[in-house]
Design a protein around this motif. Structure first.
Motif, PDB file in Angstrom:
ATOM      1  N   MET A   1       0.705  -1.182   0.088  1.00 14.11           N
ATOM      2  CA  MET A   1       0.081  -0.052  -0.056  1.00 14.11           C
ATOM      3  C   MET A   1       0.938   1.248  -0.112  1.00 14.11           C
ATOM      4  N   ALA A   2       0.361   2.201  -0.632  1.00 15.34           N
ATOM      5  CA  ALA A   2       1.389   3.361  -0.724  1.00 15.34           C
ATOM      6  C   ALA A   2       1.182   4.431   0.294  1.00 15.34           C
ATOM      7  N   VAL A   3       2.146   4.986   0.649  1.00 19.93           N
ATOM      8  CA  VAL A   3       2.411   6.149   1.488  1.00 19.93           C
ATOM      9  C   VAL A   3       2.564   7.253   0.814  1.00 19.93           C
ATOM     10  N   LEU A   4       1.504   8.335   0.913  1.00 21.56           N
ATOM     11  CA  LEU A   4       1.592   9.419   0.075  1.00 21.56           C
ATOM     12  C   LEU A   4       2.211  10.641   0.854  1.00 21.56           C
ATOM     13  N   THR A   5       2.800  11.488   0.041  1.00 23.03           N
ATOM     14  CA  THR A   5       3.377  12.673   0.571  1.00 23.03           C
ATOM     15  C   THR A   5       2.107  13.884   0.958  1.00 23.03           C
ATOM     16  N   PRO A   6       2.393  14.829   1.797  1.00 23.19           N
ATOM     17  CA  PRO A   6       1.350  15.717   2.149  1.00 23.19           C
ATOM     18  C   PRO A   6       0.397  16.109   0.745  1.00 23.19           C
ATOM     19  N   ASP A   7       0.926  16.243  -0.062  1.00 21.86           N
ATOM     20  CA  ASP A   7       0.269  16.967  -1.266  1.00 21.86           C
ATOM     21  C   ASP A   7      -0.316  16.001  -2.337  1.00 21.86           C
ATOM     22  N   THR A   8      -0.030  14.906  -2.203  1.00 25.65           N
ATOM     23  CA  THR A   8      -0.578  13.921  -3.174  1.00 25.65           C
ATOM     24  C   THR A   8      -2.012  13.531  -2.922  1.00 25.65           C
ATOM     25  N   PRO A   9      -3.067  13.844  -4.038  1.00 22.00           N
ATOM     26  CA  PRO A   9      -4.459  13.384  -3.802  1.00 22.00           C
ATOM     27  C   PRO A   9      -4.430  11.873  -3.259  1.00 22.00           C
ATOM     28  N   VAL A  10      -5.443  11.622  -2.368  1.00 20.17           N
ATOM     29  CA  VAL A  10      -5.368  10.553  -1.575  1.00 20.17           C
ATOM     30  C   VAL A  10      -6.600   9.474  -2.035  1.00 20.17           C
ATOM     31  N   PRO A  11      -6.030   8.375  -2.597  1.00 18.57           N
ATOM     32  CA  PRO A  11      -6.903   7.201  -2.564  1.00 18.57           C
ATOM     33  C   PRO A  11      -7.758   6.942  -1.179  1.00 18.57           C
ATOM     34  N   HIS A  12      -8.662   6.086  -1.413  1.00 16.90           N
ATOM     35  CA  HIS A  12      -9.546   5.937  -0.177  1.00 16.90           C
ATOM     36  C   HIS A  12      -8.521   4.955   1.025  1.00 16.90           C
ATOM     37  N   CYS A 185     -15.947  15.297   6.613  1.00 10.67           N
ATOM     38  CA  CYS A 185     -15.233  14.306   6.167  1.00 10.67           C
ATOM     39  C   CYS A 185     -14.682  14.647   4.510  1.00 10.67           C
ATOM     40  N   ASP A 186     -13.155  14.815   4.430  1.00 11.52           N
ATOM     41  CA  ASP A 186     -12.579  15.104   3.224  1.00 11.52           C
ATOM     42  C   ASP A 186     -11.426  14.472   3.133  1.00 11.52           C
ATOM     43  N   ALA A 187     -11.137  13.492   1.976  1.00 16.54           N
ATOM     44  CA  ALA A 187     -10.157  12.797   2.063  1.00 16.54           C
ATOM     45  C   ALA A 187      -8.757  13.620   1.671  1.00 16.54           C
ATOM     46  N   ARG A 188      -8.947  14.639   1.541  1.00 14.16           N
ATOM     47  CA  ARG A 188      -7.702  15.628   1.150  1.00 14.16           C
ATOM     48  C   ARG A 188      -7.139  16.112   2.523  1.00 14.16           C
ATOM     49  N   LEU A 189      -7.752  15.660   3.570  1.00 15.00           N
ATOM     50  CA  LEU A 189      -7.410  15.790   5.059  1.00 15.00           C
ATOM     51  C   LEU A 189      -6.949  17.169   5.644  1.00 15.00           C
ATOM     52  N   PHE A 190      -6.360  17.846   4.921  1.00 14.07           N
ATOM     53  CA  PHE A 190      -5.610  19.268   5.436  1.00 14.07           C
ATOM     54  C   PHE A 190      -6.646  20.131   5.479  1.00 14.07           C
ATOM     55  N   ASP A 192      -5.899  23.234   4.784  1.00 15.77           N
ATOM     56  CA  ASP A 192      -5.861  24.019   3.573  1.00 15.77           C
ATOM     57  C   ASP A 192      -6.024  23.490   2.259  1.00 15.77           C
ATOM     58  N   ALA A 193      -6.445  22.155   2.018  1.00 17.09           N
ATOM     59  CA  ALA A 193      -6.761  21.332   1.019  1.00 17.09           C
ATOM     60  C   ALA A 193      -8.220  21.114   0.861  1.00 17.09           C
ATOM     61  N   VAL A 194      -9.036  20.951   2.069  1.00 15.67           N
ATOM     62  CA  VAL A 194     -10.340  20.279   2.307  1.00 15.67           C
ATOM     63  C   VAL A 194     -11.296  21.374   1.572  1.00 15.67           C
ATOM     64  N   GLY A 195     -12.457  21.353   1.514  1.00 10.65           N
ATOM     65  CA  GLY A 195     -13.429  22.541   1.008  1.00 10.65           C
ATOM     66  C   GLY A 195     -13.507  23.232   2.156  1.00 10.65           C
ATOM     67  N   SER A 196     -14.591  24.213   2.266  1.00  6.13           N
ATOM     68  CA  SER A 196     -14.976  25.171   3.482  1.00  6.13           C
ATOM     69  C   SER A 196     -15.636  24.312   4.681  1.00  6.13           C
ATOM     70  N   PHE A 197     -14.883  24.082   5.859  1.00  9.57           N
ATOM     71  CA  PHE A 197     -15.479  23.480   6.876  1.00  9.57           C
ATOM     72  C   PHE A 197     -15.488  24.321   8.192  1.00  9.57           C
ATOM     73  N   ARG A 198     -15.739  25.739   7.871  1.00  8.22           N
ATOM     74  CA  ARG A 198     -15.548  26.486   9.006  1.00  8.22           C
ATOM     75  C   ARG A 198     -17.110  26.348   9.673  1.00  8.22           C
ATOM     76  N   ALA A 199     -18.135  26.015   8.937  1.00 11.27           N
ATOM     77  CA  ALA A 199     -19.377  26.040   9.697  1.00 11.27           C
ATOM     78  C   ALA A 199     -19.470  24.705  10.511  1.00 11.27           C
ATOM     79  N   ARG A 240      -2.864  22.359   9.685  1.00 11.47           N
ATOM     80  CA  ARG A 240      -1.614  22.537   9.433  1.00 11.47           C
ATOM     81  C   ARG A 240      -1.352  24.063   9.192  1.00 11.47           C
ATOM     82  N   ASP A 241      -2.545  24.733   8.387  1.00 11.10           N
ATOM     83  CA  ASP A 241      -2.406  26.302   8.206  1.00 11.10           C
ATOM     84  C   ASP A 241      -2.946  26.893   9.425  1.00 11.10           C
ATOM     85  N   ALA A 242      -2.121  27.851   9.745  1.00  9.30           N
ATOM     86  CA  ALA A 242      -2.567  28.734  10.771  1.00  9.30           C
ATOM     87  C   ALA A 242      -3.088  28.081  11.963  1.00  9.30           C
ATOM     88  N   PRO A 243      -2.490  27.298  12.589  1.00  9.66           N
ATOM     89  CA  PRO A 243      -2.953  26.389  13.928  1.00  9.66           C
ATOM     90  C   PRO A 243      -3.401  27.423  14.896  1.00  9.66           C
TER      91      PRO A 243
END
Ligand code: FEO
Length: 421
Positions: A1-12, A185-190, A192-199, A240-243
């Protein structure tokens, strides 16, 4: 199973690097629509678990809900062998984080379990002996993994008694458990990469953390002095962005409004024929003064959510309800059941209401107020059918005495022990 770098799109099914030799090995639950029976989750959730590698071994931080265990173990196996696991840290025992623990213990027999000191009492109830041997930790205790070190911070009641955070020194990474989480839930995880989750972040705070605002402030006092590059919560995006923004937002949300020197009493009532309303008006008039601001609120048809802000800022509430079919009226229960979402501990409460023949509502409301940890220093007032002059005088007396309690001028009661015999 692949281990991805932080900016690789994530398979499930991939584990994900979140820092040097630290991997996310959690699970995605995009279908979830309601969490813990109380929180709507339009975007599902994630159960975040992490694998930290040091020169002397591997530590797992949290597991996942039992039904997602296969996903968790697949990710874990992609980054570590079970024999390498020396430690399992549970920041929180709730089953969405401890569900895979019994199986992990079986697969990783060399691992020692680390839980908060308060978790000890709860382990048996949650895991019924399947947790095995464990070490209870306190704030400041460390777990050495050779070249890196995990430090424990006790953050109780956020939102269970057992909750704690775990800080990876050097990397300035905080595994924060439920704190700073979002049901999103957004597989992009971070963040600064996921959609708007403020709400989702705000709703999570409002439903889960808000009743424990003072404990949030105590936790922030431990966390704010730490260098912080990344917050890895147990649910939702990894921050990771502006903790620092998330710390300041929790600080803002948990800080009470500045004291104005004025005391506030909210008088809620329901009234079918005007009897309980009359009592509410007498009480309110008697309580109001330059020092005590009184608001009279008819609950009939009122939306509860906007009232919660006002109750949170108020010093006292009085609830009036008629007794119908041996009970207080539903709108009063709707209000009282919503008070678990805010911090009302230590506020003053009182009850009143008219009744036809049995009159249980006042006692039931008082019991509920006490159950919510409000103080009820004054007995409620009941009026049979239309309140007469004596009952209206009792309402004025209740209002007057509530005001004295609010201003700190109430006389201490002397209890005659003989009267108790
Ligand atoms: Fe995410 Fe309190 O469990």
């Amino acid at each position: 199973m692949a281990v991805l770098t932080p900016d690789t799109p994530v398979p499930h099914a991939a584990a994900r690097v979140i820092a040097r030799d630290v991997h996310w090995i959690g699970a995605l639950d995009p279908e979830l629509r309601r969490f813990d029976l109380l929180l709507d989750s339009a975007h599902g959730t994630t159960y975040n678990a992490y694998c930290v590698r040091g020169s002397a071994g591997v530590s797992i931080v949290d597991t996942v809900k039992e039904t997602f265990a296969d996903e968790f173990f697949r990710r874990l196996e992609s980054v570590a062998d079970y024999d390498e696991i020396r430690a399992i840290v549970l920041n929180h025992l709730e089953p969405d984080h401890s569900g895979a623990l019994p199986e992990l213990r079986r697969r990783a027999p060399k691992a020692r379990l680390y839980v908060s000191s308060r978790a000890q009492m709860m382990l048996k109830g949650v895991l019924h002996g399947t947790a095995g041997e464990f070490t209870a930790v306190q704030t400041g205790d460390h777990l050495d993994l050779g070249d890196r070190r995990l430090r424990f911070l006790q953050t109780p009641y956020l939102h269970w008694p057992d909750t704690q955070c775990t800080y990876l020194e050097g990397d300035a990474l905080l595994f924060s458990g439920d704190i700073f989480g979002s049901h999103y839930c957004d597989a992009r995880l971070f963040n600064d990469a996921v959609g708007s989750f403020r709400a989702a972040f705000e709703q999570y705070y409002a439903c889960i953390m808000r009743p424990f605002a003072r404990e949030v402030r105590q936790a922030l006092a431990l966390i704010e002095p730490l260098p912080l590059r990344l917050i890895a919560p147990a649910h939702g995006p990894i921050l990771r962005d502006a903790p620092a923004y998330y710390l300041s937002r929790y600080r803002e949300l948990s800080t009470p409004s500045p004291a104005t020197g004025e005391h506030t009493l909210l008088v809620f009532y329901l009234s079918a024929y005007g009897n309980t309303r009359r009592m509410a008006e007498e009480l309110a008039r008697a309580a109001a003064s330059d020092e005590v601001r009184v608001e009279l609120i008819d609950l009939d048809g009122a939306a509860i959510a906007p009232l919660l802000e006002r109750i949170e800022r108020a010093d006292a509430i009085a609830c009036g309800s008629p007794t119908i079919n041996g009970d207080a009226v539903k709108a009063v229960w709707d209000l009282l059941s919503s008070l678990t979402c805010i911090d009302v501990r230590g506020k003053i409460g009182a009850a009143f209401g008219s009744y036809g023949w049995s009159g249980e509502a006042v006692r039931m409301i008082e019991e509920r107020l006490r159950g919510l940890k409000l103080r009820t220093p004054l007995p409620g007032v009941r009026a049979r059918l239309t309140p007469g002059s004596d009952e209206l005088a009792a309402c004025r007396s209740l209002g007057h005495d509530l005001a004295l309690h609010l201003c700190g001028r109430a006389e201490h009661r002397t209890i005659d022990m003989a009267s108790l015999a």
